[in-house]
Design a protein around this motif. Structure first.
Motif, PDB file in Angstrom:
ATOM      1  N   ARG A  82       0.912  -1.142   0.088  1.00 20.99           N
ATOM      2  CA  ARG A  82       0.475  -0.083  -0.026  1.00 20.99           C
ATOM      3  C   ARG A  82       0.618   1.060  -0.139  1.00 20.99           C
ATOM      4  NH1 ARG A  82      -1.536   3.535   3.196  1.00 20.99           N
ATOM      5  NH2 ARG A  82      -0.910   2.901   4.691  1.00 20.99           N
ATOM      6  N   ARG A  83       2.206   0.893   1.021  1.00 17.75           N
ATOM      7  CA  ARG A  83       2.697   2.145   0.631  1.00 17.75           C
ATOM      8  C   ARG A  83       3.573   2.722  -1.028  1.00 17.75           C
ATOM      9  NH1 ARG A  83       5.569   1.437   6.418  1.00 17.75           N
ATOM     10  NH2 ARG A  83       4.346   1.614   8.428  1.00 17.75           N
ATOM     11  N   LEU A  84       4.164   1.193  -0.701  1.00 16.41           N
ATOM     12  CA  LEU A  84       4.565   1.441  -2.646  1.00 16.41           C
ATOM     13  C   LEU A  84       3.522   2.361  -3.290  1.00 16.41           C
ATOM     14  CD1 LEU A  84       6.628  -1.810  -2.031  1.00 16.41           C
ATOM     15  CD2 LEU A  84       7.937   0.054  -2.147  1.00 16.41           C
ATOM     16  N   ARG A  85       2.456   2.216  -3.449  1.00 15.79           N
ATOM     17  CA  ARG A  85       2.465   1.887  -4.601  1.00 15.79           C
ATOM     18  C   ARG A  85       1.868   3.638  -5.162  1.00 15.79           C
ATOM     19  NH1 ARG A  85      -0.656  -2.060  -7.063  1.00 15.79           N
ATOM     20  NH2 ARG A  85      -1.548  -4.069  -5.394  1.00 15.79           N
ATOM     21  N   MET A  86       2.055   4.374  -3.845  1.00 13.62           N
ATOM     22  CA  MET A  86       1.280   5.743  -4.329  1.00 13.62           C
ATOM     23  C   MET A  86       3.233   6.200  -4.923  1.00 13.62           C
ATOM     24  SD  MET A  86       1.275   8.684  -1.209  1.00 13.62           S
ATOM     25  CE  MET A  86      -0.079   8.625  -0.927  1.00 13.62           C
ATOM     26  N   GLY A  87       4.063   5.677  -4.055  1.00 16.11           N
ATOM     27  CA  GLY A  87       5.305   6.505  -5.455  1.00 16.11           C
ATOM     28  C   GLY A  87       5.863   5.483  -6.297  1.00 16.11           C
ATOM     29  N   LEU A  88       5.215   4.480  -6.585  1.00 19.88           N
ATOM     30  CA  LEU A  88       5.647   3.571  -7.895  1.00 19.88           C
ATOM     31  C   LEU A  88       4.447   4.144  -8.385  1.00 19.88           C
ATOM     32  CD1 LEU A  88       6.124   0.510  -6.546  1.00 19.88           C
ATOM     33  CD2 LEU A  88       7.969   1.574  -7.767  1.00 19.88           C
ATOM     34  N   GLU A  89       3.114   4.571  -8.595  1.00 20.20           N
ATOM     35  CA  GLU A  89       2.095   5.065  -9.393  1.00 20.20           C
ATOM     36  C   GLU A  89       2.580   6.528  -9.837  1.00 20.20           C
ATOM     37  OE1 GLU A  89      -0.667   4.043 -10.609  1.00 20.20           O
ATOM     38  OE2 GLU A  89      -1.228   3.423  -9.484  1.00 20.20           O
TER      39      GLU A  89
END
Length: 284
Positions: A82-89
Motif C-alpha cells: 500500500r505504501r509502495l503504490r503511491m510512490g510507484l504510481e
C-alpha cells in the motif's frame, strides 16, 4: 575503473554501464526511517524527492516502504505494498524512463512491483533468508538482484552481533547464495556487504578495511553507509550530522572498488564519484 571485468546490468532491456560507479538515491515511503530527513509520505513530497534525486545525478531510484532500521516495526506485505503504490504510481506516470529499484525482502511484493510498475531491480536486505520464494521469483522475473548480508532480522540484528571470523563468514554466505542463484539462472547479481546490519561498530570498519577483497566474486558491489550509526556513533553525533562522514566513507568505498553507492545525499555522492574517477584516470 573497478575491475578488468566490464560490467553491465540489464535493466528493462537497456544496459547500465558500471565501468563508472553509479549512484542510487533513496526514496523512503515509510513513516519511521532512521533518518527523518528521508521520509516522504505525500504525493508532493515524493515528487519533490524524486526530482531532487534525478536532478542531482543519480541513475537509480531505490524505493522502500519497510523500515529496516534496528527494532523496526514488522509491517504486513499488504501494508508494505500500500505504501509502495503511491510512490510507484508517481514514478510510472511522471518518470517512466527512470531506473527503479524496490527495497523489499518479500517475493510477492517484488513480483507485483516488477509486473505492475516495471521496477527494474530487486534490492533484498535478507538475500532470500526472510522469504524462501525470493530466489525463484527473481529468477522467473529476470531482473537484476541485489542481495545483502545481514545477521538476524531488522528486529534483532543489533542485539548481540557475533562472528568467529566475520569476513570468512560473509564470503562463505555470498558464495553459497551466488551458486544457488546461478543454478536458478539469475544473470545479474549485485553484492551488498550490509554495513550496519547485524554488525558492531568495529565489524563495520573491519568490513570497510577489507572491501576490495570482494573483487574475488567478480560481481558488482553496492555500498550503503549513508548516515548510518557507524558514522555518527564514532563521533557521538546523530544521523542529521553524518553527511561529512558519509562522504568520506563513500570516497573510501569507491577507491576500494564500489560500483554502486546507495545514498540519501545524491549530489555529494556524485561529486565523490567524479573526484575518484579523476584520480583513477591518471593511473591508466
Amino acid at each position: 575503473m573497478n575491475s578488468l571485468v566490464h560490467r553491465y546490468l540489464n535493466v528493462n532491456g537497456q544496459l547500465l554501464d558500471l565501468s563508472v560507479p553509479q549512484v542510487m538515491g533513496i526514496l523512503n515511503v515509510t513513516p519511521d526511517s532512521f533518518y527523518a530527513g528521508s521520509r516522504t509520505q505525500t504525493e508532493a513530497d515524493i515528487t519533490k524527492r524524486v526530482q531532487q534525486i534525478l536532478d542531482e545525478g543519480a541513475t537509480i531510484i531505490d524505493i522502500g516502504a519497510y523500515s529496516s532500521r534496528p527494532n523496526a516495526e514488522n509491517i504486513s506485505s499488504e501494508e508494505e505494498m500500500r505504501r509502495l503504490r503511491m510512490g510507484l504510481e508517481i514514478l510510472k506516470r511522471d518518470y517512466p524512463d527512470a531506473i527503479i529499484s524496490v527495497d523489499t525482502f518479500r517475493a510477492d511484493v517484488a513480483e507485483l512491483c516488477v509486473k505492475e510498475y516495471g521496477v527494474a531491480i530487486i534490492n533484498d536486505i535478507a538475500a532470500g533468508e526472510m522469504d524462501p520464494d525470493m530466489f525463484e521469483t527473481v529468477a522467473r522475473l529476470g531482473v537484476p538482484y541485489i542481495m545483502m548480508h545481514m545477521q538476524g532480522t531488522p528486529q534483532n540484528m543489533q542485539s548481540e552481533p557475533h562472528y568467529d571470523n566475520m569476513l570468512r563468514e560473509i564470503f562463505m554466505y555470498f558464495a553459497a547464495k551466488v551458486q544457488q542463484l546461478r543454478e536458478l539462472g539469475v544473470k545479474d547479481i549485485i553484492l551488498d556487504p550490509g554495513f550496519g546490519f547485524g554488525k558492531t561498530l568495529e565489524h563495520n570498519y573491519e568490513l570497510m578495511a577489507h572491501l576490495e577483497e570482494f573483487k574475488i566474486f567478480e560481481l558488482p558491489l553496492l555500498v550503503g553507509v549513508s548516515r548510518k550509526s557507524m558514522i555518527y556513533r564514532l563521533f557521538g553525533s546523530t544521523p542529521q550530522e553524518a553527511l561529512n562522514g558519509t562522504a568520506v566513507l563513500n570516497t573510501v568505498a569507491l577507491m576500494k572498488g564500489a560500483d554502486i553507492l546507495r545514498v540519501h545525499d545524491v549530489r555529494e555522492a556524485v561529486e565523490a564519484v567524479k573526484m575518484v574517477e579523476k584520480i583513477e584516470s591518471y593511473k591508466l
